[in-house]
Design a protein around this motif. Structure first.
Motif, PDB file in Angstrom:
ATOM      1  N   ASP A   9      10.200  15.921   2.495  1.00  0.00           N
ATOM      2  CA  ASP A   9      11.286  15.042   2.069  1.00  0.00           C
ATOM      3  C   ASP A   9      10.824  13.582   2.225  1.00  0.00           C
ATOM      4  OD1 ASP A   9      13.564  13.664   1.502  1.00  0.00           O
ATOM      5  OD2 ASP A   9      14.821  14.635   3.020  1.00  0.00           O
ATOM      6  N   TYR A  10      10.635  12.896   1.105  1.00  0.00           N
ATOM      7  CA  TYR A  10      10.100  11.524   1.113  1.00  0.00           C
ATOM      8  C   TYR A  10      11.191  10.453   1.167  1.00  0.00           C
ATOM      9  CZ  TYR A  10       5.360  13.158  -0.047  1.00  0.00           C
ATOM     10  OH  TYR A  10       4.116  13.745  -0.017  1.00  0.00           O
ATOM     11  N   SER A  11      12.450  10.859   1.274  1.00  0.00           N
ATOM     12  CA  SER A  11      13.565   9.905   1.153  1.00  0.00           C
ATOM     13  C   SER A  11      13.494   8.770   2.160  1.00  0.00           C
ATOM     14  CB  SER A  11      14.906  10.635   1.291  1.00  0.00           C
ATOM     15  OG  SER A  11      15.046  11.609   0.289  1.00  0.00           O
ATOM     16  N   SER A  12      13.326   9.103   3.453  1.00  0.00           N
ATOM     17  CA  SER A  12      13.301   8.058   4.486  1.00  0.00           C
ATOM     18  C   SER A  12      12.110   7.130   4.292  1.00  0.00           C
ATOM     19  CB  SER A  12      13.247   8.697   5.875  1.00  0.00           C
ATOM     20  OG  SER A  12      12.097   9.532   6.009  1.00  0.00           O
ATOM     21  N   SER A  13      10.983   7.679   3.901  1.00  0.00           N
ATOM     22  CA  SER A  13       9.790   6.865   3.663  1.00  0.00           C
ATOM     23  C   SER A  13      10.003   5.921   2.484  1.00  0.00           C
ATOM     24  CB  SER A  13       8.585   7.772   3.406  1.00  0.00           C
ATOM     25  OG  SER A  13       7.416   7.024   3.197  1.00  0.00           O
ATOM     26  N   ILE A  14      10.639   6.395   1.427  1.00  0.00           N
ATOM     27  CA  ILE A  14      10.885   5.559   0.245  1.00  0.00           C
ATOM     28  C   ILE A  14      11.869   4.439   0.580  1.00  0.00           C
ATOM     29  CG2 ILE A  14      11.832   5.551  -2.096  1.00  0.00           C
ATOM     30  CD1 ILE A  14      10.794   8.437  -2.376  1.00  0.00           C
ATOM     31  N   TRP A  15      12.920   4.765   1.359  1.00  0.00           N
ATOM     32  CA  TRP A  15      13.862   3.730   1.780  1.00  0.00           C
ATOM     33  C   TRP A  15      13.147   2.630   2.567  1.00  0.00           C
ATOM     34  CZ3 TRP A  15      18.380   1.905   0.591  1.00  0.00           C
ATOM     35  CH2 TRP A  15      19.336   2.714  -0.024  1.00  0.00           C
TER      36      TRP A  15
ATOM     37  N   PHE B 175       0.792  -1.229   0.000  1.00  0.00           N
ATOM     38  CA  PHE B 175       0.000   0.000   0.000  1.00  0.00           C
ATOM     39  C   PHE B 175       0.826   1.281   0.000  1.00  0.00           C
ATOM     40  CE2 PHE B 175      -3.165  -3.000   1.693  1.00  0.00           C
ATOM     41  CZ  PHE B 175      -4.208  -2.734   0.817  1.00  0.00           C
ATOM     42  N   GLY B 176       2.100   1.225   0.397  1.00  0.00           N
ATOM     43  CA  GLY B 176       2.901   2.447   0.502  1.00  0.00           C
ATOM     44  C   GLY B 176       2.904   3.307  -0.749  1.00  0.00           C
ATOM     45  N   PRO B 177       3.341   2.778  -1.895  1.00  0.00           N
ATOM     46  CA  PRO B 177       3.337   3.602  -3.109  1.00  0.00           C
ATOM     47  C   PRO B 177       1.943   4.084  -3.506  1.00  0.00           C
ATOM     48  CG  PRO B 177       4.793   1.720  -3.380  1.00  0.00           C
ATOM     49  CD  PRO B 177       4.054   1.501  -2.083  1.00  0.00           C
TER      50      PRO B 177
ATOM     51  N   MET C 234       5.759   4.297   7.579  1.00  0.00           N
ATOM     52  CA  MET C 234       6.299   5.146   6.519  1.00  0.00           C
ATOM     53  C   MET C 234       5.659   6.537   6.551  1.00  0.00           C
ATOM     54  SD  MET C 234       4.642   3.392   3.071  1.00  0.00           S
ATOM     55  CE  MET C 234       5.289   1.782   3.502  1.00  0.00           C
ATOM     56  N   SER C 235       4.411   6.635   7.002  1.00  0.00           N
ATOM     57  CA  SER C 235       3.784   7.948   7.162  1.00  0.00           C
ATOM     58  C   SER C 235       4.419   8.714   8.314  1.00  0.00           C
ATOM     59  CB  SER C 235       2.280   7.782   7.398  1.00  0.00           C
ATOM     60  OG  SER C 235       1.649   7.189   6.282  1.00  0.00           O
ATOM     61  N   ALA C 236       4.746   7.986   9.392  1.00  0.00           N
ATOM     62  CA  ALA C 236       5.417   8.622  10.524  1.00  0.00           C
ATOM     63  C   ALA C 236       6.794   9.136  10.126  1.00  0.00           C
ATOM     64  CB  ALA C 236       5.533   7.634  11.685  1.00  0.00           C
ATOM     65  N   LEU C 237       7.509   8.374   9.283  1.00  0.00           N
ATOM     66  CA  LEU C 237       8.816   8.828   8.799  1.00  0.00           C
ATOM     67  C   LEU C 237       8.672  10.098   7.964  1.00  0.00           C
ATOM     68  CD1 LEU C 237      10.445   5.417   7.768  1.00  0.00           C
ATOM     69  CD2 LEU C 237      11.240   6.954   9.568  1.00  0.00           C
ATOM     70  N   LEU C 238       7.635  10.154   7.150  1.00  0.00           N
ATOM     71  CA  LEU C 238       7.412  11.348   6.334  1.00  0.00           C
ATOM     72  C   LEU C 238       7.124  12.563   7.219  1.00  0.00           C
ATOM     73  CD1 LEU C 238       7.012  12.720   3.597  1.00  0.00           C
ATOM     74  CD2 LEU C 238       4.646  11.892   3.604  1.00  0.00           C
TER      75      LEU C 238
END
Length: 496
Positions: free
Chosen positions: A462-468, A321-323, A450-454
């Motif tokens: 900055d979406y980098s940490s979420s994408i990783w 579901f992330g992407p 991943m939402s918390a990371l964003l």
């Protein structure tokens, strides 16, 4: 009609030399498989094994007698045909419809529509996420808003945990109709909500409760109706979720732009209710085994193969579901594209997921479902690690949408086929129940972190940490699935 169907199944077993029926001098009957022999007894009569082709009438007598039920020899390894015959003999209400028949394809079509309107609406939540995050609730955190869609999926999985138990005790057609009504009420009620908390209760919790019934039925029924083209049939049925996500994404964005979010939800609720009600009469199980008061057979967790499979499923669902949730807002915030362009990216991924489901469904019958699960997991991981992590461009995001959509669609489509292939149809109800626990865990492991990371690391820009984080999830699934395959066989050419 039931006797006619049973005669055909017994004849199939006899023609393949797969089994026999044994009756001792007390009248007790045993159904034997794969060369199994009855246990020794004092009476010579108990040593007699009657071939199934000569014992059809005896078996039919068993089914006619409500007090008698054949005893299946424990430890026998059943294939699909063997289980069909055994389940029909033991069934409380076995259908007289044949597998691989035109009627079976009608059931598949009903499952496709069912999943299109249940999980497909959940796949399209990214449009609502984008609208809530950027327009309606700009002061709410991404993590809080994402819980609306996450609650939808988690509650559907809780319903799925009880799928085997519910299918043994209730008519799936009635369950599907009840779910349709709840789905419609949930979205119509949500259209009047003005806060994230109330949307979480209506669009999230209540909709999840309603959608769990058609979702469970649409996921578990297809494998029962096919023995020859099970992978293809299951892939077609499960492609409904991708088809639903594809057209629901575009339709939802268009409705929000033209009539506003409240009326978009009302229209969605009405369409979902009417469509699922219309196909409910076809949401029919084929095998109704003897009732088991255990909701889940926890003994499966003692099987290392199943634990590895469960791990692969958890991380695959977490990656799913992330992407779909973050690409629409990423398109606006990072690539500075329009909201419509972002929703079109979700439509693209859903469209490719349909192709992935159909391709895997077709190929699974020839190359092996577990092999395809591994290949598609590798492709999903590569799409995120190789393309999305290092690049921030329109071209690479489109490439990610194409490759990830195709791969993730194949992954979710082939999961129930792997379960049936490796662990057998006889244990499928309990396996499905445990797998939905895995889906629940994957839902918790995916979008919320991943939402918390964003929010906390990327400060919503900055979406980098979420994408990783998204990229690591399919890698973990790949490791579990490869370990499972090597436990089954180390021959790379074997179809598994």
């Amino acid at each position: 009609m039931a006797e006619k169907h049973l005669r055909k199944q017994l004849s199939n077993l006899s023609d393949q030399n797969l089994g026999a029926v044994h009756r001792d001098d007390t009248g007790s009957t045993t159904l034997l498989f794969g060369g199994q022999q009855p246990s020794p007894s004092k009476s010579d009569a108990t040593e007699k094994v009657v071939q199934l082709s000569l014992a059809s009438e005896a078996c039919l007598d068993i089914c006619r007698n409500n007090d008698a039920e054949p005893e299946v020899v424990p430890g026998a390894k059943w294939n699909a045909v063997q289980f069909v015959a055994a389940a029909d003999l033991r069934a409380e209400n076995a259908t007289d419809k044949d597998p691989d028949s035109p009627y079976a394809w009608m059931v598949i079509f009903a499952c496709l529509i069912s999943l299109m309107l249940s999980i497909g609406i959940n796949d399209a939540y990214g449009v609502y996420q984008q609208h809530y995050q950027l327009t309606e609730f700009p002061n709410a955190t991404t993590g809080i808003i994402s819980w609306i869609g996450t609650t939808q999926f988690l509650v559907m999985c809780v319903g799925g945990t009880f799928s085997g138990f519910l299918c043994e005790h209730f008519d799936t057609r009635v369950m599907s109709a009840v779910g349709a009504i709840i789905m419609g009420v949930a979205f119509i009620a949500g259209s009047f909500c003005k806060t994230v908390q109330m949307l979480m209760l209506t669009q999230g919790l209540l909709y999840g409760i309603g959608a769990s019934f058609p979702f469970v039925a649409g996921t578990s029924i297809p494998t029962q109706w096919f023995t020859k083209r099970r992978g293809l049939a299951t892939g077609i049925a499960l492609s409904g979720s991708g088809l639903g996500g594809m057209w629901m994404t575009s339709a939802t964005q268009s409705l929000i732009d033209s009539v506003g979010r409240p009326w978009a939800m009302r229209v969605t609720g009405i369409v979902a209710c009417v469509a699922v009600l219309a196909i409910s009469p076809w949401m029919r199980v084929r095998l109704v085994p003897s009732r088991n008061e255990k909701i889940i057979d926890w003994s499966l967790l003692r099987d290392l193969r199943f634990n590895l499979f469960m791990g692969a499923v958890v991380f695959a669902v977490a990656a799913y579901f992330g992407p779909f949730y973050q690409v629409p807002s990423y398109s606006v915030v990072v690539l500075h594209k329009s909201a419509n362009w972002g929703s079109n990216m979700d439509t693209l991924m859903n469209g490719l997921s349909v192709l992935g489901r159909l391709a895997v469904g077709f190929l699974a019958d020839f190359t092996g479902p577990l092999n395809l699960f591994i290949i598609n997991t590798f492709l999903a991981a590569a799409s995120l690690l190789v393309l999305w992590v290092p690049f921030d461009s329109v071209g690479t995001l489109i490439a990610v949408g194409l490759l990830f959509g195709f791969a993730i669609g194949g992954i979710v489509s082939v999961i129930p086929v792997v379960a049936a292939q490796v662990f057998g149809l006889a244990r499928l109800p309990s396996i499905i129940g445990l797998l939905f626990i895995g889906y629940f865990a994957g839902g918790l492991l995916g979008v919320p972190p991943m939402s918390a990371l964003l929010d906390d690391v990327g400060h919503r820009t900055d979406y980098s940490s979420s994408i990783w984080y998204m990229a690591i999830l399919p890698v973990c699934s790949l490791l579990f699935s490869v370990a499972m395959r090597f436990l089954l066989t180390r021959n790379l050419c074997t179809r598994v």
